[in-house]
Design an enzyme around this catalytic site. Structure first.
Site: not given
Ligand code: ADP
Ligand code: ZN
Length: 213
Positions: A13, A88, A127, A160, A171
């Protein structure tokens, strides 16, 4: 124009959001990046989000929704945005629909990037991400030209904290339980474009551009 990128962690993404934002002259709004920035700056929001992020859990909706909607209200988003990582879950999707509806706007398309679970695990393992522009790289599949340095902006690459085996598993679990129901939600709204996310990043980007045309 509002486009959502939907897919599991590791689906690509982030990469596709950056490429798409450039092509469509729209800003990329990535909830994870917003949280990581808040965390780095040690704001109240960052402190609250940290505990959840470290465990691979979702940050509570009231915090997340407010943060993203505030970001979308900024002037650079006036023509729309490429949303990456938000919504999400169903609650977030409904809140977004409602907020856009109040501006007489709506989500145009939802690009669902589909990648097998085995491939996701492999990708998240190796990554590396640019500290400056957030472009992701992979040790084996898409290494930077110069080790440790971003091809796009020269920024330093880092791994990360939540890309470790345990947190990655959590996750993915959270994704299948909470986020994947959005596939049906947007399918019913006739907004879903399903894209094969395997292959190199420009191949996937071409598929997305074709689907959006
Ligand atoms: P990835 O899609 O690789 O898991 P992100 O960078 O999108 O990574 O998200 C990292 C973390 O940030 C998630 O595991 C969560 O804890 C938090 N997070 C990100 N976006 C959301 C969201 N829309 N709702 C709740 N938590 C979120
Ligand atoms: Zn960079």
């Amino acid at each position: 124009m509002y486009i959502i990128l939907l897919g599991a962690p590791g689906a690509g993404k982030g990469t596709q959001a950056i490429m798409l934002a450039e092509k469509k002259k729209l800003v990329q709004v990535a909830s994870g990046d917003l949280f990581r920035k808040a965390l780095q700056q040690e704001t109240e929001l960052g402190k609250k989000a940290k505990v959840y992020m470290e465990k691979g859990h979702l940050v509570p909706d009231e915090i997340t929704i407010q943060m993203v909607l505030e970001r979308l209200a900024e002037p650079d988003c006036k023509n729309g945005a490429i949303l990456d990582g938000f919504p999400r879950n169903l609650e977030q999707a409904k809140a977004l629909d409602k907020a856009l509806g109040q501006k007489s706007s709506a989500i145009d398309k939802v690009v669902y990037i589909k990648v097998s679970e085995g491939e996701l695990l492999k990708r998240l393992g190796g990554r590396w991400i640019c500290r400056k522009c957030q472009a992701p790289y992979h040790e084996v599949d898409s290494p930077p030209k110069v080790a440790g340095k971003c091809d796009r902006c020269g920024g330093e690459l880092y791994q990360r904290a939540d890309d470790n085996v345990e947190t990655v598993k959590k996750r993915l679990e959270v994704y299948f339980a909470e986020t994947s129901p959005l596939i049906d939600y947007y399918k019913r709204a006739k907004k879903l474009l399903e894209i094969n996310g395997e292959g190199n990043t420009s191949e996937v980007n071409q598929r997305i551009l074709n689907a959006l045309r």
